[in-house]
Scaffold this active site. Structure first.
Site, PDB file in Angstrom:
ATOM      1  N   ARG A  44       0.853  -1.199   0.000  1.00  0.00           N
ATOM      2  CA  ARG A  44       0.000   0.000   0.000  1.00  0.00           C
ATOM      3  C   ARG A  44       0.888   1.249   0.000  1.00  0.00           C
ATOM      4  O   ARG A  44       0.565   2.254  -0.637  1.00  0.00           O
ATOM      5  CB  ARG A  44      -0.966   0.002   1.202  1.00  0.00           C
ATOM      6  CG  ARG A  44      -1.749   1.291   1.332  1.00  0.00           C
ATOM      7  CD  ARG A  44      -3.110   1.176   2.029  1.00  0.00           C
ATOM      8  NE  ARG A  44      -3.148   0.270   3.151  1.00  0.00           N
ATOM      9  CZ  ARG A  44      -2.602   0.515   4.357  1.00  0.00           C
ATOM     10  NH1 ARG A  44      -1.973   1.647   4.590  1.00  0.00           N
ATOM     11  NH2 ARG A  44      -2.676  -0.386   5.319  1.00  0.00           N
TER      12      ARG A  44
ATOM     13  N   LYS B 269      -7.993   5.262 -19.628  1.00  0.00           N
ATOM     14  CA  LYS B 269      -8.263   5.721 -20.985  1.00  0.00           C
ATOM     15  C   LYS B 269      -7.008   5.574 -21.845  1.00  0.00           C
ATOM     16  O   LYS B 269      -6.566   4.467 -22.074  1.00  0.00           O
ATOM     17  CB  LYS B 269      -8.797   7.160 -20.938  1.00  0.00           C
ATOM     18  CG  LYS B 269      -9.866   7.388 -19.854  1.00  0.00           C
ATOM     19  CD  LYS B 269     -11.154   6.607 -20.063  1.00  0.00           C
ATOM     20  CE  LYS B 269     -12.088   6.608 -18.858  1.00  0.00           C
ATOM     21  NZ  LYS B 269     -12.435   7.913 -18.292  1.00  0.00           N
TER      22      LYS B 269
ATOM     23  N   ASP C 240      -7.068  17.992 -15.373  1.00  0.00           N
ATOM     24  CA  ASP C 240      -7.350  16.613 -15.769  1.00  0.00           C
ATOM     25  C   ASP C 240      -6.913  16.496 -17.239  1.00  0.00           C
ATOM     26  O   ASP C 240      -7.519  17.092 -18.130  1.00  0.00           O
ATOM     27  CB  ASP C 240      -8.847  16.320 -15.595  1.00  0.00           C
ATOM     28  CG  ASP C 240      -9.190  14.865 -15.890  1.00  0.00           C
ATOM     29  OD1 ASP C 240      -8.501  14.246 -16.719  1.00  0.00           O
ATOM     30  OD2 ASP C 240     -10.168  14.351 -15.304  1.00  0.00           O
TER      31      ASP C 240
ATOM     32  N   TYR D  53     -16.142  15.869 -16.533  1.00  0.00           N
ATOM     33  CA  TYR D  53     -16.516  14.450 -16.565  1.00  0.00           C
ATOM     34  C   TYR D  53     -17.604  14.211 -15.505  1.00  0.00           C
ATOM     35  O   TYR D  53     -17.460  14.668 -14.366  1.00  0.00           O
ATOM     36  CB  TYR D  53     -15.262  13.614 -16.269  1.00  0.00           C
ATOM     37  CG  TYR D  53     -15.539  12.155 -16.076  1.00  0.00           C
ATOM     38  CD1 TYR D  53     -15.919  11.368 -17.155  1.00  0.00           C
ATOM     39  CD2 TYR D  53     -15.444  11.557 -14.827  1.00  0.00           C
ATOM     40  CE1 TYR D  53     -16.192  10.017 -16.988  1.00  0.00           C
ATOM     41  CE2 TYR D  53     -15.710  10.214 -14.653  1.00  0.00           C
ATOM     42  CZ  TYR D  53     -16.089   9.446 -15.737  1.00  0.00           C
ATOM     43  OH  TYR D  53     -16.356   8.122 -15.562  1.00  0.00           O
TER      44      TYR D  53
HETATM   45  C1  LIG Z   1     -12.960   8.413 -17.121  1.00  0.00           C
HETATM   46  C2  LIG Z   1     -12.565   9.738 -16.624  1.00  0.00           C
HETATM   47  C3  LIG Z   1     -12.341   9.964 -15.269  1.00  0.00           C
HETATM   48  C4  LIG Z   1     -12.565   8.881 -14.220  1.00  0.00           C
HETATM   49  O1  LIG Z   1     -11.666   7.837 -14.360  1.00  0.00           O
HETATM   50  P1  LIG Z   1     -11.990   6.288 -14.019  1.00  0.00           P
HETATM   51  O2  LIG Z   1     -10.723   5.610 -14.357  1.00  0.00           O
HETATM   52  O3  LIG Z   1     -13.153   5.882 -14.864  1.00  0.00           O
HETATM   53  O4  LIG Z   1     -12.330   6.220 -12.567  1.00  0.00           O
HETATM   54  C5  LIG Z   1     -11.931  11.217 -14.873  1.00  0.00           C
HETATM   55  N1  LIG Z   1     -11.751  12.221 -15.773  1.00  0.00           N
HETATM   56  C6  LIG Z   1     -11.979  12.038 -17.085  1.00  0.00           C
HETATM   57  C7  LIG Z   1     -11.756  13.155 -18.030  1.00  0.00           C
HETATM   58  C8  LIG Z   1     -12.386  10.798 -17.558  1.00  0.00           C
HETATM   59  O5  LIG Z   1     -12.612  10.628 -18.862  1.00  0.00           O
END
Ligand SMILES: *Cc1c(COP(=O)(O)O)cnc(C)c1O
Length: 385
Positions: free
Chosen positions: A56, A205, A180, A108
């Site tokens: 962890r 992603k 982000d 998001y």
């Molecule tokens: C998918 C996404 C998230 C969240 O991520 P997860 O891996 O699905 O928890 C946050 N920000 C953006 C822009 C995303 O496309």
């Protein structure tokens, strides 16, 4: 941005995706990263550590993965989480009741859900603003603003925010600029170089890139933030597993190639969509591999979602397989209806994540799905096996 990558031994980013971090934990010569599937690590003596005590806190496979993401983003340190949302939830633990956070309005959907249902309950004041408009943004900043959280391009409306310009607006060094960077990835944008203090990724992603794992990252520009975040990460514990860390490192090896291909295809598909009579508007920011579009009716939207054969109707984005998403009922379902509609997220909006298939195959797939004439059917699309 071009592919020059300052700071990583002068490597171009394409090379850095493979070689920015080398595994120093073995002398076997293994070219692929070893997976340290160990929860705990034996101590060589009392008060002594190999550098790893308990997974962890840190694990060699995750550490390699974190260093890779941090290197590509040009940050001082990276932290790997079990999902993007786990990363953002941990990030919110930096703040205290009463702190104000100004966020891009078109975020998001999952981030909005976290902010509205959990961060707000914990006493954070979340203010949404169109961060692409600097005057609007300036109007909502107060002396209590502890962070500006931006997403650019936004999801799903593809609005752009000028990160460097936002940084110039933030007068207090206590106001963190958080970006982000899931959509553009460090291949197309490096927010830290533009003034961001912390970069967020849903590694699910583009970074992992194969629609096969969940992952999340925070990258800190300075050791001060990195140390605070590490403390929070090991305390709340939603860390990225060794195997998933391996998958992300493997995915990143082809990140530059995948982005180059998908971005090229996205531009071709966006231009083609513009010419289609059943398309009323295309939202494509001129970069990246994500695009949204509205069609003439809700029926057409549903016909496309159910009619595509190569493209799959699914949530998520950034993987090798192209995905078509219905933000109204999927990613943004928890945003109040009136707000969704006001932002243009209605029954006619579709979002396409362009994968690495051939662009003309994707166009043929969309054309067939949009065409109720059955002459254009899947037999024409697939090589029958
Ligand atoms: C998918 C996404 C998230 C969240 O991520 P997860 O891996 O699905 O928890 C946050 N920000 C953006 C822009 C995303 O496309």
């Amino acid at each position: 941005m071009n592919g020059d990558m300052k700071g990583i031994y002068g490597m171009k980013i394409e090379t850095a995706c493979l070689h920015a971090v080398r595994d120093h934990t073995t002398n076997t010569g293994a070219v692929a990263l070893p997976i340290y599937q160990s929860a705990t690590f034996a101590h060589p003596g009392v008060g002594k550590s190999t550098g790893y005590d308990y997974s962890r806190s840190q694990n060699p496979t995750r550490e390699h993965c974190e260093k890779m993401v941090a290197a590509l983003e040009g940050g001082c340190g990276g932290l790997g989480f079990s999902s993007g949302m786990a990363a953002i939830a941990c990030l919110m633990d930096l703040f205290s009741p009463g702190d104000e956070i100004v966020a891009t309005a078109d975020l998001y959907g999952g981030t909005i859900r976290l902010f509205n249902h959990i961060s707000a309950k914990n006493g954070l004041v979340i203010k949404y603003a169109d961060t692409s408009d600097l005057t609007t943004l300036e109007g909502v900043l107060t002396e209590k603003t502890r962070a500006v959280f931006i997403e650019t391009p936004t999801n799903p409306m593809m609005g752009l925010t000028d990160i460097a310009a936002v940084k110039r607006l933030l007068k207090s060094p206590d106001t963190l600029l958080i970006a982000d960077n899931t959509f553009l990835t460090p291949i197309l944008s490096r927010p830290i170089a533009l003034g961001a203090d912390i970069v967020v990724h849903s590694g699910t992603k583009y970074l992992a890139g194969h629609n096969d794992t969940l992952a999340g990252f925070l990258v800190a520009a300075a050791p001060e933030q990195e140390d605070k975040l590490r403390f929070l990460q090991k305390t709340s514990g939603a860390v990225l597993s060794p195997f998933d860390s391996f998958l992300v490192v493997r995915g990143i090896k082809t990140l530059a190639l995948r982005m180059a291909h998908s971005c090229k295809s996205a531009a071709v598909i966006a231009a083609w969509l513009q010419t289609q009579p059943w398309v009323t508007r295309v939202y494509y920011p001129g970069m990246g591999a994500m695009l949204s579009f509205t069609v003439t009716s809700e029926e057409t939207a549903k016909q496309l979602l159910e009619g595509v054969e190569i493209i799959q109707y699914a949530e998520s984005l950034g993987g090798v397989e192209s995905l078509l998403t219905y933000p109204f009922t999927q990613t943004h379902a928890d945003v109040p209806v009136a707000e969704r509609i006001a932002r243009g997220i209605d029954e006619r909006l579709l979002r396409l994540s362009v994968g690495i298939e051939d662009a003309q195959d994707l166009i043929a797939d969309l054309a067939c799905a949009a065409d109720s004439d059955t002459a254009c059917r899947k037999e024409n699309l697939y090589v029958q096996l």
